[in-house]
Design a protein around this motif. Structure first.
Motif, short mmCIF file in Angstrom:
data_model
loop_
_atom_site.label_atom_id
_atom_site.label_comp_id
_atom_site.label_asym_id
_atom_site.label_seq_id
_atom_site.Cartn_x
_atom_site.Cartn_y
_atom_site.Cartn_z
N ASP A 1 56.40 30.95 2.25
CA ASP A 1 56.84 30.94 0.90
C ASP A 1 55.85 31.43 0.01
O ASP A 1 55.04 30.47 -0.37
N THR A 2 55.81 32.77 -0.56
CA THR A 2 55.09 33.03 -1.52
C THR A 2 55.88 33.84 -2.52
O THR A 2 56.81 34.58 -2.29
N THR A 3 55.05 33.86 -4.00
CA THR A 3 55.83 34.37 -5.13
C THR A 3 54.81 35.17 -5.89
O THR A 3 53.50 34.57 -5.73
N LEU A 4 55.26 35.74 -6.82
CA LEU A 4 54.32 36.73 -7.76
C LEU A 4 55.15 36.28 -9.18
O LEU A 4 56.37 36.52 -9.30
N GLU A 5 54.37 36.15 -10.20
CA GLU A 5 54.78 35.94 -11.65
C GLU A 5 53.75 37.03 -12.24
O GLU A 5 52.55 36.77 -12.20
N LEU A 6 54.22 37.48 -13.38
CA LEU A 6 53.46 38.18 -14.26
C LEU A 6 53.38 37.61 -15.78
O LEU A 6 54.14 36.68 -16.05
N PHE A 7 52.08 37.71 -16.07
CA PHE A 7 51.66 37.09 -17.42
C PHE A 7 51.09 38.14 -18.57
O PHE A 7 50.30 38.98 -18.01
N SER A 8 51.26 37.89 -19.55
CA SER A 8 50.55 38.62 -20.83
C SER A 8 49.59 37.72 -20.91
O SER A 8 49.55 36.49 -21.14
N VAL A 9 48.23 38.50 -21.01
CA VAL A 9 46.87 37.43 -21.05
C VAL A 9 46.13 38.10 -22.01
O VAL A 9 45.74 38.99 -22.42
N VAL A 31 49.86 34.84 -8.02
CA VAL A 31 50.36 34.73 -6.70
C VAL A 31 50.33 33.39 -6.45
O VAL A 31 49.46 32.50 -6.53
N LEU A 32 51.25 32.64 -5.76
CA LEU A 32 51.51 31.40 -5.37
C LEU A 32 51.75 31.31 -3.84
O LEU A 32 52.57 31.83 -3.52
N PRO A 49 46.71 25.06 -0.22
CA PRO A 49 47.93 25.68 -0.96
C PRO A 49 48.20 25.19 -2.29
O PRO A 49 47.72 24.17 -2.67
N GLY A 50 48.81 26.07 -3.02
CA GLY A 50 49.39 25.73 -4.26
C GLY A 50 48.33 26.14 -5.46
O GLY A 50 48.70 25.63 -6.98
N GLU A 51 47.34 26.62 -5.43
CA GLU A 51 46.44 27.07 -6.19
C GLU A 51 46.88 28.35 -7.09
O GLU A 51 47.59 29.04 -6.54
N ASN A 52 46.55 28.07 -8.32
CA ASN A 52 46.83 29.28 -9.21
C ASN A 52 45.77 30.34 -8.95
O ASN A 52 44.89 30.40 -9.51
N MET A 53 46.27 31.49 -8.53
CA MET A 53 45.38 32.46 -8.05
C MET A 53 46.04 33.72 -8.89
O MET A 53 47.17 34.33 -8.96
N TYR A 54 45.14 34.20 -9.74
CA TYR A 54 45.55 35.30 -10.68
C TYR A 54 44.45 36.39 -10.43
O TYR A 54 43.29 36.43 -10.51
N LEU A 55 45.34 38.02 -10.46
CA LEU A 55 44.27 39.08 -10.64
C LEU A 55 44.62 39.61 -11.97
O LEU A 55 45.82 39.72 -12.35
#
Length: 161
Positions: free
Chosen positions: A94-102, A141-142, A66-72
């Protein structure tokens, strides 16, 4: 040892070549139905967890990490304002989604948050995003528990008119 290093360089070089063939997009529509693996124009970063295509969707799975930084990370997107919609659900917890400009999928320093983390509730998510320059979109996704999973499907990114 040299053989291992050279093999790693060859694999990385092949990965970069494959991504170099992908053209910047001004919209994306992906239901993941035909994916047997992560598409060559996308990037999956799972850390010590798992991020894979299966059952006509993308699965983020924490395993025992748990707690790994997972990105698609999407293919490169052209500068502009967009509406992003996607279906997200989880298997509880407890799960979350955050968006990033890459800027570059291989450079963690180029990941810039463009939304606050939002709780995954099983409902369709809609975001309005603005990219100030051509860049990729990172979906982080966290997962905060052991053996948690998040399921992503029906991703659509449309330019705002």
């Amino acid at each position: 040892m040299k053989k291992i290093v050279l093999t790693g360089i060859a694999v990385a070089g092949g990965f970069l070549t494959a991504n170099a063939q992908c053209k910047p997009a001004s919209d994306l529509t992906e239901n993941f139905d035909t994916w047997k693996d992560i598409n060559k124009c996308w990037t999956a970063q799972s850390g010590k967890a798992m991020l894979y295509a299966s059952d006509k969707r993308i699965i983020f799975y924490s395993m025992n990490n748990p707690g790994e930084n997972m990105y698609l990370v999407t293919p490169e997107i052209k500068t502009g304002s967009y509406t992003l919609t996607l279906d997200l659900s989880d298997n509880g917890g407890d799960t979350t989604l955050e968006l990033f400009s890459v800027g570059s999928p291989s450079d963690a320093r180029s990941y810039v948050s463009i939304t606050k983390p939002s709780k995954i509730t099983g409902e369709k998510k809609t975001y309005t995003i603005s990219l100030k320059k051509d860049s990729h979109l990172g979906l982080k996704v966290l997962l905060n528990g052991v053996h948690q999973a998040v399921y992503m499907d029906n991703l659509t990114l449309k330019a705002k008119k």
